[in-house]
Design an enzyme around this catalytic site. Structure first.
Site, PDB file in Angstrom:
ATOM      1  N   GLY A   1       7.188   0.533   3.444  1.00 30.57           N
ATOM      2  CA  GLY A   1       7.803  -0.797   3.324  1.00 30.57           C
ATOM      3  C   GLY A   1       8.487  -1.251   4.609  1.00 30.57           C
TER       4      GLY A   1
ATOM      5  N   GLU B   1       1.991   6.063   2.303  1.00 29.93           N
ATOM      6  CA  GLU B   1       2.101   6.058   0.838  1.00 29.93           C
ATOM      7  C   GLU B   1       1.162   7.037   0.140  1.00 29.93           C
ATOM      8  OE1 GLU B   1       2.320   3.378   2.754  1.00 29.93           O
ATOM      9  OE2 GLU B   1       3.849   2.026   1.972  1.00 29.93           O
TER      10      GLU B   1
END
Ligand code: COA
Length: 260
Positions: free
Chosen positions: A112, A135
Protein backbone atom coordinates in the site's frame (compact mmCIF):
# COMPACT_ATOMS: atom_id res chain seq x y z
CA UNK A 1 -8.10 19.23 12.16
CA UNK A 2 -5.61 17.16 14.15
CA UNK A 3 -4.78 13.55 13.30
CA UNK A 4 -3.49 10.52 15.22
CA UNK A 5 -1.53 9.00 12.35
CA UNK A 6 -0.58 11.98 10.21
CA UNK A 7 1.39 15.17 10.64
CA UNK A 8 0.30 18.18 8.62
CA UNK A 9 2.79 20.95 7.94
CA UNK A 10 2.59 24.05 5.80
CA UNK A 11 5.40 25.78 3.94
CA UNK A 12 4.02 28.73 2.03
CA UNK A 13 1.48 27.21 -0.41
CA UNK A 14 2.84 23.67 -0.02
CA UNK A 15 1.08 21.32 2.38
CA UNK A 16 3.00 18.37 3.73
CA UNK A 17 1.04 15.24 4.62
CA UNK A 18 3.39 13.02 6.63
CA UNK A 19 2.41 9.47 7.55
CA UNK A 20 3.43 9.27 11.19
CA UNK A 21 3.51 5.71 12.55
CA UNK A 22 7.26 5.39 12.63
CA UNK A 23 7.37 2.42 15.05
CA UNK A 24 5.29 0.44 12.52
CA UNK A 25 7.24 1.75 9.53
CA UNK A 26 4.26 4.03 8.78
CA UNK A 27 2.05 1.05 7.85
CA UNK A 28 -1.43 2.23 6.90
CA UNK A 29 -4.02 1.04 9.39
CA UNK A 30 -7.73 1.75 8.83
CA UNK A 31 -7.51 4.91 10.91
CA UNK A 32 -4.62 6.23 8.82
CA UNK A 33 -6.56 5.51 5.61
CA UNK A 34 -9.57 7.43 6.95
CA UNK A 35 -7.33 10.31 8.03
CA UNK A 36 -5.64 10.42 4.63
CA UNK A 37 -9.05 10.84 3.02
CA UNK A 38 -9.87 13.75 5.31
CA UNK A 39 -6.42 15.35 4.97
CA UNK A 40 -6.53 15.25 1.17
CA UNK A 41 -10.13 16.46 1.09
CA UNK A 42 -9.15 19.45 3.22
CA UNK A 43 -6.00 20.16 1.21
CA UNK A 44 -7.85 20.03 -2.11
CA UNK A 45 -10.53 22.42 -0.77
CA UNK A 46 -8.24 24.84 1.09
CA UNK A 47 -7.58 27.83 -1.22
CA UNK A 48 -4.33 28.52 0.66
CA UNK A 49 -2.90 25.18 -0.46
CA UNK A 50 -1.39 25.05 -3.96
CA UNK A 51 0.01 21.52 -3.89
CA UNK A 52 0.83 18.63 -1.60
CA UNK A 53 3.93 16.60 -0.73
CA UNK A 54 3.34 13.19 0.85
CA UNK A 55 6.14 11.53 2.78
CA UNK A 56 6.77 9.21 5.72
CA UNK A 57 8.05 10.09 9.19
CA UNK A 58 11.67 9.13 9.87
CA UNK A 59 14.30 7.94 7.44
CA UNK A 60 13.51 4.24 7.26
CA UNK A 61 10.11 4.07 5.62
CA UNK A 62 7.79 6.00 3.38
CA UNK A 63 5.04 3.44 4.09
CA UNK A 64 5.72 -0.30 4.56
CA UNK A 65 2.26 -1.26 3.33
CA UNK A 66 -1.22 -1.68 4.65
CA UNK A 67 -1.23 -2.71 8.31
CA UNK A 68 -1.06 -6.48 7.97
CA UNK A 69 -2.39 -7.07 11.48
CA UNK A 70 -5.78 -5.65 10.45
CA UNK A 71 -6.19 -8.23 7.66
CA UNK A 72 -6.35 -11.14 10.09
CA UNK A 73 -9.75 -12.82 10.19
CA UNK A 74 -11.30 -10.84 7.29
CA UNK A 75 -13.48 -12.85 4.87
CA UNK A 76 -13.79 -12.38 1.09
CA UNK A 77 -16.54 -9.75 1.38
CA UNK A 78 -14.59 -7.76 3.97
CA UNK A 79 -11.45 -8.02 1.83
CA UNK A 80 -13.33 -6.61 -1.15
CA UNK A 81 -14.58 -3.72 0.95
CA UNK A 82 -11.06 -2.92 2.22
CA UNK A 83 -9.85 -2.62 -1.38
CA UNK A 84 -12.91 -0.77 -2.70
CA UNK A 85 -13.09 1.74 0.14
CA UNK A 86 -9.34 2.38 0.09
CA UNK A 87 -9.23 2.82 -3.67
CA UNK A 88 -12.15 5.23 -3.91
CA UNK A 89 -11.63 7.19 -0.70
CA UNK A 90 -7.87 7.69 -0.88
CA UNK A 91 -5.96 6.37 -3.88
CA UNK A 92 -8.38 7.50 -6.62
CA UNK A 93 -9.06 10.67 -4.64
CA UNK A 94 -5.36 11.57 -4.81
CA UNK A 95 -4.95 10.65 -8.48
CA UNK A 96 -8.03 12.65 -9.49
CA UNK A 97 -7.29 15.59 -7.20
CA UNK A 98 -7.34 19.10 -8.60
CA UNK A 99 -3.93 20.03 -7.15
CA UNK A 100 -0.52 18.49 -7.83
CA UNK A 101 0.57 15.78 -5.39
CA UNK A 102 4.21 14.67 -5.15
CA UNK A 103 5.36 11.57 -3.27
CA UNK A 104 8.73 12.03 -1.56
CA UNK A 105 9.77 8.40 -1.06
CA UNK A 106 12.16 8.47 1.88
CA UNK A 107 12.59 4.71 2.49
CA UNK A 108 10.59 1.48 2.14
CA UNK A 109 7.56 1.95 -0.12
CA UNK A 110 5.96 -1.47 -0.06
CA UNK A 111 2.49 -2.75 -0.86
CA UNK A 112 0.00 0.00 0.00
CA UNK A 113 2.98 2.35 0.43
CA UNK A 114 4.06 1.96 -3.16
CA UNK A 115 0.41 2.13 -4.20
CA UNK A 116 0.12 5.44 -2.34
CA UNK A 117 3.21 6.77 -4.12
CA UNK A 118 1.87 5.56 -7.48
CA UNK A 119 -1.45 7.35 -6.93
CA UNK A 120 0.49 10.63 -6.62
CA UNK A 121 1.16 12.65 -9.78
CA UNK A 122 4.96 12.71 -9.48
CA UNK A 123 7.42 10.57 -7.47
CA UNK A 124 10.83 11.59 -6.13
CA UNK A 125 12.83 8.90 -4.31
CA UNK A 126 15.81 8.97 -1.96
CA UNK A 127 18.64 6.83 -3.31
CA UNK A 128 18.24 4.55 -0.28
CA UNK A 129 14.54 3.86 -0.94
CA UNK A 130 13.32 0.34 -1.68
CA UNK A 131 10.09 -0.33 -3.53
CA UNK A 132 7.96 -3.41 -4.08
CA UNK A 133 4.55 -5.04 -4.05
CA UNK A 134 5.18 -8.07 -1.80
CA UNK A 135 1.53 -9.05 -1.21
CA UNK A 136 1.87 -12.56 -2.70
CA UNK A 137 4.23 -13.41 0.18
CA UNK A 138 1.11 -13.07 2.37
CA UNK A 139 -1.26 -14.89 0.02
CA UNK A 140 -2.66 -11.65 -1.35
CA UNK A 141 -2.37 -9.40 -4.36
CA UNK A 142 -2.17 -5.58 -4.33
CA UNK A 143 -5.65 -4.14 -3.65
CA UNK A 144 -5.17 -0.37 -3.68
CA UNK A 145 -4.66 -0.11 -7.44
CA UNK A 146 -1.14 -1.54 -7.56
CA UNK A 147 -1.68 -4.05 -10.35
CA UNK A 148 -3.06 -1.29 -12.57
CA UNK A 149 -0.81 1.65 -11.73
CA UNK A 150 2.45 -0.33 -11.75
CA UNK A 151 1.50 -1.70 -15.17
CA UNK A 152 0.78 1.83 -16.39
CA UNK A 153 4.01 3.29 -15.00
CA UNK A 154 6.56 0.52 -15.49
CA UNK A 155 4.96 -1.68 -18.17
CA UNK A 156 3.28 -5.08 -18.04
CA UNK A 157 6.41 -7.22 -18.01
CA UNK A 158 8.00 -5.35 -15.12
CA UNK A 159 4.72 -5.32 -13.20
CA UNK A 160 4.24 -9.04 -13.68
CA UNK A 161 7.78 -9.76 -12.49
CA UNK A 162 7.67 -7.44 -9.46
CA UNK A 163 4.22 -8.58 -8.33
CA UNK A 164 4.78 -12.32 -8.84
CA UNK A 165 8.30 -12.48 -7.38
CA UNK A 166 7.51 -9.93 -4.63
CA UNK A 167 11.06 -8.64 -5.09
CA UNK A 168 11.94 -5.15 -3.94
CA UNK A 169 13.75 -2.88 -6.37
CA UNK A 170 16.21 -0.08 -5.64
CA UNK A 171 15.56 3.58 -6.34
CA UNK A 172 17.98 3.39 -9.29
CA UNK A 173 16.01 0.48 -10.79
CA UNK A 174 12.75 2.34 -10.17
CA UNK A 175 14.12 5.32 -12.08
CA UNK A 176 15.20 3.09 -14.95
CA UNK A 177 11.75 1.52 -15.36
CA UNK A 178 9.84 4.81 -15.06
CA UNK A 179 8.35 4.10 -11.65
CA UNK A 180 9.88 7.27 -10.18
CA UNK A 181 10.69 10.61 -11.82
CA UNK A 182 13.87 11.48 -9.90
CA UNK A 183 16.34 9.90 -7.47
CA UNK A 184 18.30 12.13 -5.12
CA UNK A 185 20.17 11.84 -1.82
CA UNK A 186 18.08 11.62 1.35
CA UNK A 187 19.10 15.22 2.19
CA UNK A 188 17.97 16.44 -1.20
CA UNK A 189 14.64 14.60 -1.16
CA UNK A 190 12.32 17.28 0.23
CA UNK A 191 14.18 20.18 -1.46
CA UNK A 192 13.81 18.40 -4.82
CA UNK A 193 10.09 17.73 -4.24
CA UNK A 194 9.62 21.39 -3.22
CA UNK A 195 11.58 22.62 -6.24
CA UNK A 196 9.28 20.71 -8.62
CA UNK A 197 6.12 21.75 -6.79
CA UNK A 198 7.15 25.41 -6.54
CA UNK A 199 7.71 25.45 -10.30
CA UNK A 200 4.21 24.02 -10.87
CA UNK A 201 2.79 26.63 -8.47
CA UNK A 202 4.03 29.38 -10.80
CA UNK A 203 1.77 28.00 -13.54
CA UNK A 204 -1.95 28.65 -14.04
CA UNK A 205 -3.71 26.53 -11.37
CA UNK A 206 -6.85 25.78 -13.39
CA UNK A 207 -4.72 24.75 -16.37
CA UNK A 208 -2.70 22.49 -14.07
CA UNK A 209 -5.95 20.92 -12.81
CA UNK A 210 -7.10 20.42 -16.42
CA UNK A 211 -3.74 18.84 -17.26
CA UNK A 212 -4.17 16.34 -14.40
CA UNK A 213 -7.66 15.42 -15.65
CA UNK A 214 -6.53 15.06 -19.26
CA UNK A 215 -3.41 13.01 -18.53
CA UNK A 216 -5.38 10.75 -16.16
CA UNK A 217 -7.88 10.15 -18.96
CA UNK A 218 -5.14 8.33 -20.91
CA UNK A 219 -5.32 5.46 -18.43
CA UNK A 220 -9.04 5.39 -17.63
CA UNK A 221 -10.92 2.45 -19.15
CA UNK A 222 -13.86 3.52 -21.32
CA UNK A 223 -12.78 7.16 -21.46
CA UNK A 224 -11.68 8.78 -24.72
CA UNK A 225 -8.68 10.78 -23.55
CA UNK A 226 -8.54 12.85 -26.74
CA UNK A 227 -12.13 13.97 -26.09
CA UNK A 228 -11.23 14.77 -22.48
CA UNK A 229 -8.30 16.84 -23.72
CA UNK A 230 -10.61 18.82 -26.04
CA UNK A 231 -13.05 19.47 -23.17
CA UNK A 232 -10.30 20.56 -20.77
CA UNK A 233 -8.58 22.69 -23.45
CA UNK A 234 -11.93 24.37 -24.10
CA UNK A 235 -12.49 25.01 -20.38
CA UNK A 236 -9.22 26.93 -20.20
CA UNK A 237 -10.70 29.52 -22.60
CA UNK A 238 -13.29 30.38 -19.96
CA UNK A 239 -10.61 31.36 -17.42
CA UNK A 240 -9.22 34.78 -16.52
CA UNK A 241 -5.86 33.08 -16.18
CA UNK A 242 -5.69 32.41 -19.93
CA UNK A 243 -6.34 36.12 -20.60
CA UNK A 244 -3.59 36.95 -18.11
CA UNK A 245 -1.16 34.39 -19.56
CA UNK A 246 -1.60 35.70 -23.11
CA UNK A 247 -1.44 39.36 -22.01
CA UNK A 248 1.72 38.73 -19.96
CA UNK A 249 3.36 36.98 -22.91
CA UNK A 250 2.52 39.84 -25.28
CA UNK A 251 3.63 42.46 -22.74
CA UNK A 252 6.87 40.54 -22.07
CA UNK A 253 6.26 40.22 -18.32
CA UNK A 254 5.65 37.38 -15.89
CA UNK A 255 2.00 36.34 -15.52
CA UNK A 256 0.16 36.72 -12.22
CA UNK A 257 -2.31 33.84 -12.12
CA UNK A 258 -5.24 33.92 -9.73
CA UNK A 259 -6.78 30.49 -10.35
CA UNK A 260 -9.86 32.10 -11.88
N1 COA B 1 1.93 -3.89 8.72
C1 COA B 1 2.01 -3.90 10.06
N2 COA B 1 3.17 -3.75 10.74
C2 COA B 1 4.27 -3.55 10.03
C3 COA B 1 4.28 -3.54 8.62
C4 COA B 1 3.03 -3.70 7.96
N3 COA B 1 2.92 -3.66 6.63
N4 COA B 1 5.54 -3.35 8.19
C5 COA B 1 6.30 -3.25 9.30
N5 COA B 1 5.56 -3.38 10.40
C6 COA B 1 5.99 -3.33 11.79
C7 COA B 1 6.67 -4.62 12.22
O1 COA B 1 5.70 -5.60 12.57
C8 COA B 1 7.47 -4.13 13.40
O2 COA B 1 6.60 -3.96 14.50
P1 COA B 1 7.05 -4.47 15.99
O3 COA B 1 8.31 -3.69 16.28
O4 COA B 1 5.91 -4.11 16.85
O5 COA B 1 7.32 -5.93 15.84
C9 COA B 1 7.92 -2.74 12.96
O6 COA B 1 7.00 -2.33 11.95
C10 COA B 1 9.30 -2.71 12.39
O7 COA B 1 9.37 -3.64 11.31
P2 COA B 1 10.48 -4.81 11.21
O8 COA B 1 9.91 -5.88 10.36
O9 COA B 1 10.95 -5.20 12.56
O10 COA B 1 11.63 -4.03 10.45
P3 COA B 1 12.76 -4.69 9.53
O11 COA B 1 13.77 -3.60 9.30
O12 COA B 1 13.25 -5.97 10.10
O13 COA B 1 12.04 -5.05 8.15
C11 COA B 1 10.52 -4.63 6.29
C12 COA B 1 11.50 -4.03 7.33
C13 COA B 1 9.87 -3.47 5.56
C14 COA B 1 11.31 -5.49 5.30
C15 COA B 1 9.49 -5.49 7.01
O14 COA B 1 8.92 -4.74 8.07
C16 COA B 1 8.36 -5.98 6.13
O15 COA B 1 8.54 -6.88 5.32
N6 COA B 1 7.15 -5.38 6.30
C17 COA B 1 5.96 -5.83 5.60
C18 COA B 1 5.97 -5.37 4.15
C19 COA B 1 4.75 -5.87 3.43
O16 COA B 1 4.55 -7.06 3.22
N7 COA B 1 3.91 -4.93 3.00
C20 COA B 1 2.73 -5.23 2.24
C21 COA B 1 1.56 -5.32 3.13
S1 COA B 1 0.09 -5.69 2.24
Amino acid sequence: MSFQNLLIEHKDRIQYIIINRESKLNALNNAAIAELHTAFYEAFHNPGVGGIIVTGAGQKAFVAGADISEFAGANAAAGGEIARQGQTKVFDQIENGSKPVIAAINGFALGGGLELAMACHIRVAAETAKMGLPEVTLGLIPGYGGTQRLTQLAGKGKAMEMIMTADMITAAEALQCGLVNHVVSQDELLPKAEEILNKILLRAPLAVASAITAVNAATKAGVNGFETEIEEFSKCFATKDLEEGIAAFLEKRKPVFKGK
